[in-house]
Design a protein around this motif. Structure first.
Motif: not given
Length: 464
Positions: A108-119, A166-168, A170-176, A228-230
């Protein structure tokens, strides 16, 4: 002596410098350097994929999913097999990539940022959204407005499938609901079964998995879409050696093809999951498809190998009799209504598997009769040329045969037909006076023939 030592020391230092640079280059963006050449040499594209990844699931032992089929199409383009290695951890998948055990990782795209540093990240091919499922018995007369989800799930146990981006909203609801929400690494379908039994109250999962669960279980209901599209992300290691650019270029071109349109329609426009579950389109234990009996009967009646017909059906529709292509081809064998009417089969009947298969077989017989193969033409050449006509139209194949004759080559050899079909995208050939049907882009047709013949050979090896 001093001069010799100085030169030797310089050589050693330079060697160490070169080795260091090579090591840094090799490891700065991942160890694995899967190349197109190495993939073709081993004959398979190996992909590590999250077992709970949206866009890939196994149902009754058969792999399904829009993302899976995209990867399968890419492997077919490379003329290799696709091997999916399920992984419960993206970290494990990345380690496999670093060790050179897989060619690609999908997560899933949550790994995109960290993966882009190496892959190297590849073009995303699967976009989805999250939904909330509930147990109907616990939701009697309850409706969930967009601003009241928190109140509905309040004081109930909420299970989240792993790996979400993480999406806006989803995260807002998850915090609640953080006090009652837990992440589960179990398979989504197993969690939906627990929801159906009442062991859990609410489940957050991917939309397609949610739809499948609602069809499978009577007590499961989709109560909320986050809207929200992911997207998933694919990445390769090392310098890519052409795999990155090859995949990205292929995806860009593939999105404009009939094959892509058919896949999109299969999963997004034709309620694929309802058809699979409710109508029983499940592969038999000792056969090819749920339509084996019909295909055998119709193929035997005209002297065709039913396994060949099954291979065509698989690549035309994945045995889905309700598919309609962008051009209007319909049913399990993707027959055009105008063709069916030539054989006294109405448009209303075309979606019936038996009638659809009957029309396709009549079309194949008509194609073979019009081709007038010379005595001694091999069965392989005949089948490949007939399949090319079936997919790309007999007119273009006849043009290729005329070009073959003009240049002194056998017009009954598939190798020659394939060559001149490919040349028909070149003005030097499609403007030739012997060509009657104009320009032709052969990629889809040549790939179709190759894929069908490959599946046909596999079926012949598996089933007597």
């Amino acid at each position: 002596m001093r001069k010799i030592l100085t030169v030797s020391l310089t050589v050693i230092l330079l060697s160490l410098f070169v080795v260091t640079i090579v090591f840094i280059e090799k490891n700065s963006r991942g160890i694995n350097k899967s190349s197109i050449a190495s993939i073709k040499e081993k004959g398979e594209l190996v992909v590590a994929m999250d077992v709970n990844l949206p866009g890939y699931f196994t149902f009754y032992g058969e792999p399904y999913g829009f993302q899976y089929d995209i990867l399968k199409s890419f492997a077919d383009f490379l003329e290799v097999d696709l091997t999916v290695v399920p992984q419960k951890s993206v970290n494990n998948a990345r380690k496999m990539l670093d060790r050179g055990e897989v060619d690609m990782v999908v997560a899933m795209s949550k790994y995109a940022e960290e993966s882009s540093l190496k892959y190297h990240l590849l073009e995303p091919v699967y976009v989805t959204e999250y939904v909330v499922l509930g147990n109907k018995k616990k939701l009697t007369d309850k409706k969930v407005p967009s601003d009241n989800l928190k109140e509905v799930v309040k004081n109930n146990n909420v299970v989240l499938t792993q790996g979400f981006t993480a999406t806006k909203a989803y995260n807002r609801w998850l915090d609640s609901v953080s006090n009652t929400a837990v992440i589960s690494y179990a398979n989504a379908l197993n969690l939906i079964a627990s929801l159906d039994k009442g062991d859990i109250d609410f489940l957050v999962c991917e939309k397609l998995e949610g739809e499948l669960g609602c069809h499978l279980y009577n007590n499961v209901k989709n109560i909320y879409n986050f809207g929200e599209e992911v997207a998933s992300v694919m990445f390769v290691g090392g310098a890519g050696d052409g795999l990155e650019s090859s995949f990205n270029n292929w995806v860009a071109a593939f999105r404009d093809t009939e094959d892509y349109a058919a896949l999109h329609a299969l999963y997004y426009e034709n309620d694929f999951l309802r058809q699979v579950v409710q109508q029983g389109y499940v592969k038999p234990l000792n056969g090819i498809s749920p339509f084996d009996d019909i295909i055998k009967r119709e193929a035997d009646s005209v002297g065709r190998d039913w396994r060949l017909v099954s291979a065509i059906a698989y690549h035309e529709s994945r045995f889905n009799p309700n598919v309609v292509s962008r051009r209007g081809a319909q049913g399990i064998m993707q027959v055009m209504p105008s063709i069916a009417e030539q054989f006294d089969i109405s448009v209303d009947e075309l979606m019936e598997p038996e009638k659809n298969i009957k029309a396709a077989l009549k079309l194949m017989d008509e194609i073979e009769a019009l081709l007038h193969f010379s005595p001694g033409t091999s069965e392989y050449d005949k089948l490949c040329i007939i399949l090319a006509c079936y997919n790309g139209g007999i007119g273009h194949v006849l043009d290729a045969r005329r070009l073959a004759r003009k240049y002194g080559e056998d017009p009954n050899a598939w190798e020659n037909i394939a060559k001149y079909l490919d040349k028909k995208s070149d003005a030097r050939y499609y403007l030739d006076e012997s060509v009657k049907n104009g320009k032709f882009h052969s990629n889809e047709t040549l790939a179709f023939v190759q894929k069908v013949m490959k599946s046909y050979n596999q079926y012949c090896n598996q089933i007597q």
